[in-house]
Structure formats: C-alpha cells, structure tokens
Motif scaffolding. Structure first.
Motif, short mmCIF file in Angstrom:
data_model
loop_
_atom_site.label_atom_id
_atom_site.label_comp_id
_atom_site.label_asym_id
_atom_site.label_seq_id
_atom_site.Cartn_x
_atom_site.Cartn_y
_atom_site.Cartn_z
N GLN A 254 -7.44 -8.99 1.21
CA GLN A 254 -7.75 -7.92 2.17
C GLN A 254 -8.94 -7.08 1.70
O GLN A 254 -9.88 -6.85 2.46
N TRP A 255 -8.92 -6.65 0.44
CA TRP A 255 -9.96 -5.70 0.04
C TRP A 255 -11.31 -6.36 -0.23
O TRP A 255 -12.36 -5.73 -0.02
N GLU B 109 -8.16 -1.35 1.76
CA GLU B 109 -8.12 -2.58 2.54
C GLU B 109 -8.58 -2.35 3.98
O GLU B 109 -8.82 -3.32 4.71
N ASP C 33 -6.84 3.71 2.83
CA ASP C 33 -6.53 2.43 2.21
C ASP C 33 -7.82 1.64 2.00
O ASP C 33 -8.59 1.43 2.95
N ALA D 11 -8.84 -0.70 -6.28
CA ALA D 11 -8.50 -1.78 -5.35
C ALA D 11 -8.42 -3.12 -6.07
O ALA D 11 -7.64 -3.99 -5.69
N ALA E 38 0.83 -1.21 0.00
CA ALA E 38 0.00 0.00 0.00
C ALA E 38 0.86 1.25 0.00
O ALA E 38 0.60 2.20 -0.74
N TRP F 234 -4.77 -2.89 -7.45
CA TRP F 234 -3.68 -2.35 -6.66
C TRP F 234 -3.68 -2.79 -5.21
O TRP F 234 -2.75 -2.47 -4.47
N CYS F 235 -4.72 -3.49 -4.78
CA CYS F 235 -4.81 -3.94 -3.39
C CYS F 235 -4.82 -5.47 -3.32
O CYS F 235 -5.20 -6.14 -4.27
N ASP F 236 -4.43 -5.98 -2.17
CA ASP F 236 -4.40 -7.41 -1.94
C ASP F 236 -5.84 -7.93 -1.92
O ASP F 236 -6.63 -7.54 -1.06
N GLY G 77 -10.51 2.64 -4.21
CA GLY G 77 -9.41 3.04 -5.08
C GLY G 77 -9.92 3.94 -6.17
O GLY G 77 -9.86 3.61 -7.35
#
Length: 269
Positions: A157-158, A131, A129, A149, A26, A152-154, A82
């Motif tokens: 998690q998201w 997440e 974030d 997200a 992040a 660009w995010c796990d 995001g």
C-alpha cells in the motif's frame, strides 16, 4: 513513526508471523503509538531535533557515510511517511527542503509540534495514514521513511502511494529491519543465530498489540520495480564498535549480520 526503542521488546511476547494479520493494522498501530509508545520518544525527540548531522537507524549511522539525502535537496518538496516526532523532516528543513510530515499518531505529532515551537522550525504536520496521503499526484521530489511507513505500513500500500506522490525522477529512501533480522528474531527475547521462521511468505510480524512489515529482498525488489522505481542502492548496516545493545538485538550480533538496511530508489520518468 520512529526507530523502535528497547522498551518495545516488552510488548513482543506471544508474537506470531502470518500472511494475513489483523484486518486493520493501521488502527492497531495507531492505538499502540498513542496509548503506549508515544511517551518513550518524548525525551529523545529533543536530542534528535538538536542534531547537526543526521544519523540513521538503531546504530546512528552518520549521513556522511550513507548519503540518504539528495545533493539537490535545497528547495525540494519532501514528504516523510510515518514521521513520528518529525525529526527527519526537521533535518530536511535545515538542509533547505520544504518538508511535510504525516503520521497516524496524534500524540507523536503533538510532540513534533512542541519541537517545532522550541527549535523555531515550521512545516506542515498531517494526521493521517501513509498508505492514503491527502496530497495530489506528482507533488514531491523525495519520499523518506526511517522506520516509519517502511516498518509499520503495508508495503503493498505505502510504496505505490509513494510512487503516486513523487514527480518523475523523484527519490524514495527508507530504512527498516533486515529480512535476516526478521527471520532470526523469536517470539520472545533477542534475535539469535537460529532461524525462527520461514522466508517464503514472510510479510508481517504480528506482535499482539502492533504489526510490523518486513518483505524479503526479492519481494521488495519486485514491488519497487512494479511501482516504477529503479533501485539505486541497498545498504546493509553494520553496527559500529563500540555500540550499545538493545533488548531485541545486541551490538555483537549486528556487527556480524545486518539488523537493518537502507534502500534508495528513483522513480523512472
């Protein structure tokens, strides 16, 4: 964030694929957007905000073709995970929704606020974030991400976070690179017709100064189901004819194989 632009290809040299990736993706991605990428989207933000009909992804697939937005969007509380310059949230606001946009990039949100002032559309923009969203459980009827997200995010998690934020029966819709694109894009240069990496263990694309996430279809399906979602559609996008080329993918390639895809899911309840 935003749809990846052609200029991003410049930053993809010496990339590698791993399971683990950086300890804090992040923060790495925030620096990437604040320091290098935010300026690319400033000139494009106005064009996106001015669109009458939403269009999605690299190939500007029209909303009338894919129906990402729920029919009952009017009056719905929505969250864009995001959001970048928040043009998707602007489209939602025009449709009668009550959107919130969240993004890690201060510079992207500054552009979004400038667009809000120019177009006279106001909604909350949150620096944070995707997440770990600072809203209560069961707050939104729609969670949406267009290369935000979702790229660009796990996802581990998201996606649970999206499930937490949604009311029972709420929808999750997102667009991202396809797993086939991720398997065929090399460390340098455009996507090819040759497999460049293995599918087993495919999770992160580490490009040195930023990290992207692409799960195979089976992993994504199991994750969504584990979070309580019922998958209603998976649309693999074919590029139109004619279409522009991007440094990472040509229109010819994307007319034969999907470079991006759209997922639609509903939270059981």
């Amino acid at each position: 964030m935003e749809i990846p632009l052609p200029e991003q290809q410049h930053f993809r040299s010496n990339a590698s694929m791993t399971h683990d990736g950086p300890a804090d993706h992040a923060e790495q991605n925030r620096r990437f957007w604040d320091d290098q990428a935010a300026a690319w989207h400033g000139p494009l933000a106005r064009d996106h905000w001015a669109q009458v009909e939403p269009s999605w992804g690299l190939w500007a697939t029209p909303e009338s073709q894919v129906s990402l937005l729920p029919d009952d969007i009017e009056g719905m509380r929505t969250v864009e995970l995001g959001c970048g310059t928040a043009y998707v949230s602007a489209w939602l606001a025009r449709a009668g929704a009550h959107p919130v946009g969240i993004d890690v990039s201060e510079k992207q949100l500054a552009t979004a606020r400038a667009m809000q002032a120019e177009f006279g559309i106001d909604f909350p923009l949150v620096l944070g974030d995707a997440e770990k969203v600072p809203y209560e459980d069961n707050t939104f009827g729609l969670a949406i991400s267009e290369y935000g997200a979702s790229l660009w995010c796990d996802p581990y998690q998201w996606i649970p976070e999206a499930a937490r934020l949604l009311v029972p029966g709420g929808r999750l819709v997102f667009s991202r690179y396809s797993p086939l694109f991720a398997l065929c894009v090399p460390s340098e240069g455009p996507v090819s017709t040759t497999l460049s990496r293995t599918q087993f263990g495919l999770t992160q694309l580490n490009w040195g100064d930023h990290v992207e996430f692409v799960l195979p279809h089976g992993e994504m399906l199991r994750l969504l189901r584990a979070c309580g979602f019922v998958v209603e559609d998976l649309i693999e996008i074919q590029a139109p004819q004619p279409a522009r080329d991007y440094p990472e993918v040509s229109a010819d390639w994307a007319q034969q194989w999907p470079s991006e895809e759209i997922w639609k899911a509903r939270l059981a309840g």
